[in-house]
Design a protein around this motif. Sequence first.
Motif, PDB file in Angstrom:
ATOM      1  N   PHE A 274      52.237 -13.423 -14.863  1.00  0.00           N
ATOM      2  CA  PHE A 274      51.466 -14.343 -14.007  1.00  0.00           C
ATOM      3  C   PHE A 274      50.868 -13.561 -12.839  1.00  0.00           C
ATOM      4  CE2 PHE A 274      51.121 -17.322 -10.421  1.00  0.00           C
ATOM      5  CZ  PHE A 274      50.239 -18.239 -10.979  1.00  0.00           C
ATOM      6  N   THR A 275      49.543 -13.581 -12.718  1.00  0.00           N
ATOM      7  CA  THR A 275      48.863 -12.839 -11.650  1.00  0.00           C
ATOM      8  C   THR A 275      48.401 -13.737 -10.512  1.00  0.00           C
ATOM      9  OG1 THR A 275      46.761 -13.033 -12.830  1.00  0.00           O
ATOM     10  CG2 THR A 275      48.075 -11.051 -13.244  1.00  0.00           C
ATOM     11  N   GLY A 276      48.147 -15.009 -10.799  1.00  0.00           N
ATOM     12  CA  GLY A 276      47.710 -15.921  -9.748  1.00  0.00           C
ATOM     13  C   GLY A 276      46.288 -15.647  -9.291  1.00  0.00           C
ATOM     14  N   GLU A 277      45.865 -16.411  -8.325  1.00  0.00           N
ATOM     15  CA  GLU A 277      44.492 -16.309  -7.826  1.00  0.00           C
ATOM     16  C   GLU A 277      44.225 -14.951  -7.185  1.00  0.00           C
ATOM     17  OE1 GLU A 277      41.579 -18.609  -4.598  1.00  0.00           O
ATOM     18  OE2 GLU A 277      43.522 -19.475  -5.181  1.00  0.00           O
ATOM     19  N   ASN A 278      45.195 -14.433  -6.419  1.00  0.00           N
ATOM     20  CA  ASN A 278      45.002 -13.143  -5.759  1.00  0.00           C
ATOM     21  C   ASN A 278      44.851 -12.007  -6.763  1.00  0.00           C
ATOM     22  OD1 ASN A 278      45.242 -14.371  -3.249  1.00  0.00           O
ATOM     23  ND2 ASN A 278      47.453 -14.027  -3.134  1.00  0.00           N
ATOM     24  N   GLY A 279      45.678 -12.021  -7.787  1.00  0.00           N
ATOM     25  CA  GLY A 279      45.597 -10.980  -8.809  1.00  0.00           C
ATOM     26  C   GLY A 279      44.291 -11.021  -9.566  1.00  0.00           C
ATOM     27  N   ARG A 280      43.794 -12.230  -9.844  1.00  0.00           N
ATOM     28  CA  ARG A 280      42.526 -12.355 -10.563  1.00  0.00           C
ATOM     29  C   ARG A 280      41.360 -11.858  -9.709  1.00  0.00           C
ATOM     30  NH1 ARG A 280      45.159 -17.107 -12.222  1.00  0.00           N
ATOM     31  NH2 ARG A 280      44.153 -18.335 -10.583  1.00  0.00           N
ATOM     32  N   GLN A 281      41.432 -12.108  -8.418  1.00  0.00           N
ATOM     33  CA  GLN A 281      40.353 -11.659  -7.537  1.00  0.00           C
ATOM     34  C   GLN A 281      40.308 -10.147  -7.426  1.00  0.00           C
ATOM     35  OE1 GLN A 281      40.928 -13.700  -3.812  1.00  0.00           O
ATOM     36  NE2 GLN A 281      40.081 -15.635  -4.557  1.00  0.00           N
ATOM     37  N   GLN A 282      41.490  -9.527  -7.348  1.00  0.00           N
ATOM     38  CA  GLN A 282      41.523  -8.069  -7.236  1.00  0.00           C
ATOM     39  C   GLN A 282      41.347  -7.376  -8.581  1.00  0.00           C
ATOM     40  OE1 GLN A 282      44.410  -6.063  -4.971  1.00  0.00           O
ATOM     41  NE2 GLN A 282      44.252  -7.398  -3.194  1.00  0.00           N
TER      42      GLN A 282
END
Length: 331
Positions: A274-282
């Motif tokens: 699970f990467t979440g919103e922050n992981g997807r943005q980076q």
Amino acid sequence: MKVKNQIWQLLLSQIPLVLLYVGILTIFWGLCWLYRIPENIVGNLFRFTWIPILIVLGYRIMTQYLVIKKLDKALEHNILPEEPKQTLLKPYWRALAKIKQQQDENQRRLEQRTAQKQDYLMLWSHEIKLPLTALQLLAENNDAVASDELQQQIQLISNQMDLLLNYERLEDFHHDLDFTWQLPQDIITPIIKDYSIFFINKNLTPRLQVGQTQILTDKKWLGFILRQVIFNALKYSNPNSTIDITWRQNQLTIADHGVGISASDLPRVFEPGFTGENGRQQQAATGMGLYMAHQVATLLGETLTIVSTENSGTAVTLTFQKEHLRLNNKL
């Protein structure tokens, strides 16, 4: 040996029939004695019936043995036949059905784990390619590459390799433990030095207040947990801020002042992948760091928790069992 055991069990299962036959002969002998009937009638009865009885017993044993062989062969091919009609064989069939169910469940878990591992390996290979590509571009576009840029990309590769290797070691976790008394500062300081290039590039300041309490733990695995948490804090911290590492009672907390985690993502941060919103943005996260840190903390007998407010920062707390702590007397 297995065939002998099966035949022996089948012979034992015929004991009730043999006892019934002996009982009938005994009753006839008793009646003959009671009513003064010649006792040779009982002898004649035995003489004319023992062969048919043996034939019946042999037939029962043979048919039951063939059914058992059929069940065993079917189980070897991962097929469970219909429940046999013979009452004596039904417990055996139910035992085989239970074994078959366990085999199917184990196979399903193995296939699921294999597929999961392949997905994770694909994620890690992608994440390792990113800094390698960055290094290649730096080498192609510059006659001389700045050492800080080089160090940062190498450290990113090292971090992903550390995750990958320790993921494999988790399966044999308990074979690789060495519990000793450790000062948190002795584990945290080398990690900060390893990540110094990230602190410098984002102008981040580490602030340590960890006291003199010693922890009974495995140094390598505790270092792995702290490395993942500190790396996350570096990745999501705002530039020109601090990362606070503090000890209070039996808790070690690592807090950053960064983007934080949304309320919808927070309950899932310890899920694998699970990467979440922050992981997807980076676009630079496997979602495995916090998952593995949480797994290792649990295996060590400690508790890893996280609180966060969006746009205000994140605090990750490692709570130790009080039995694992003592005050360092060498001050």
